[in-house]
Enzyme design. Structure first.
Site: not given
Length: 187
Positions: A12, A14
Site C-alpha cells: 500500500d 499511504d
C-alpha cells in the site's frame, strides 16, 4: 537460514511508504513525505522480491482534489526517486474512484492485482505478500490467497485473522525478513 518462498510484494502507499495526510490526500510530490527508513527498506526489499508493486486507493482524483495526470506524475516521481537511491518499485497501480462507486479496482476488490498479473505474468498470488495499514489492504490480500502484513499506525480495528504478521513500520518487516531468510535462496 530458511528460503523465502514469496516472490511478489504488494505494498500500500499511504501509511506504509509515505506519511498519511490525516483528513486529506497527498496531492503532489511536494506533499509526499517518506516514513522513516522507507527508502532503505525498499532498497533492501528489492534484494528479496523479484517483483515489487504498489497498489493504492486514491479517491482524491474523483473528488476533484487532484487530476489523474497529477497522480501519475507523483507516482512517476516516486518510482524515479527510489530508483535513483538504488531501490526499485516495478509499477504503481491505483484506483481513482470514490469508495461509493463500487469499482472493481478499489481495494478490497482485486482488479489491481489482476492488472498486475497481466503486466507481470509470473505473479502467483500464493507466493505473494500484501503489506498494508488498513483493513481493506488486508482483505485485498486475503481474497487473493496472499500472506498479509499489517503495518500499525492507522486507528482502525482489524481482526487478527486478516494478517499473518504485524509490524510497527516497513523497516521492522525488512529486519524480520533479513533475520529469518537467506538472500542466497532468491531465484
Amino acid at each position: 537460514m530458511k528460503e523465502l518462498n514469496y516472490k511478489t510484494l504488494f505494498l500500500d502507499r499511504d501509511g506504509v511508504i509515505n506519511r498519511r495526510k490525516v483528513g486529506g490526500y497527498v496531492q503532489n510530490w511536494e506533499e509526499f513525505e517518506y516514513l522513516p527508513q522507507v527508502e532503505s527498506a525498499l532498497l533492501r526489499l528489492a534484494q528479496y522480491f523479484p517483483t515489487l508493486l504498489v497498489v493504492t486507493n486514491q479517491q482524491g482524483v474523483e473528488k476533484g482534489l487532484m487530476t489523474e495526470q497529477e497522480l501519475i506524475r507523483l507516482h512517476q516521481t516516486l518510482v524515479e526517486d527510489i530508483t535513483e537511491k538504488g531501490g526499485r518499485i516495478d509499477k504503481v497501480y491505483y484506483c481513482p474512484h470514490h469508495q461509493e462507486v463500487g469499482c472493481p479496482c478499489r481495494k478490497p476488490n482485486t482488479d489491481m492485482a489482476f492488472q498486475a498479473k497481466r503486466d507481470f505474468p509470473d505473479i502467483d498470488f500464493s507466493t505473494s505478500i500484501m503489506v498494508g495499514d488498513s483493513k481493506t489492504d488486508l482483505q485485498f490480500g486475503r481474497k487473493l490467497g496472499m500472506k498479509t502484513v499489517l503495518i500499525r499506525g492507522k486507528d482502525e480495528e482489524i481482526e487478527n485473522d486478516l494478517f499473518d504478521w504485524v509490524f510497527e513500520n516497513l523497516i521492522d518487516f525488512v529486519n524480520h525478513i533479513e533475520e529469518n531468510f537467506s538472500k542466497d535462496s532468491i531465484k
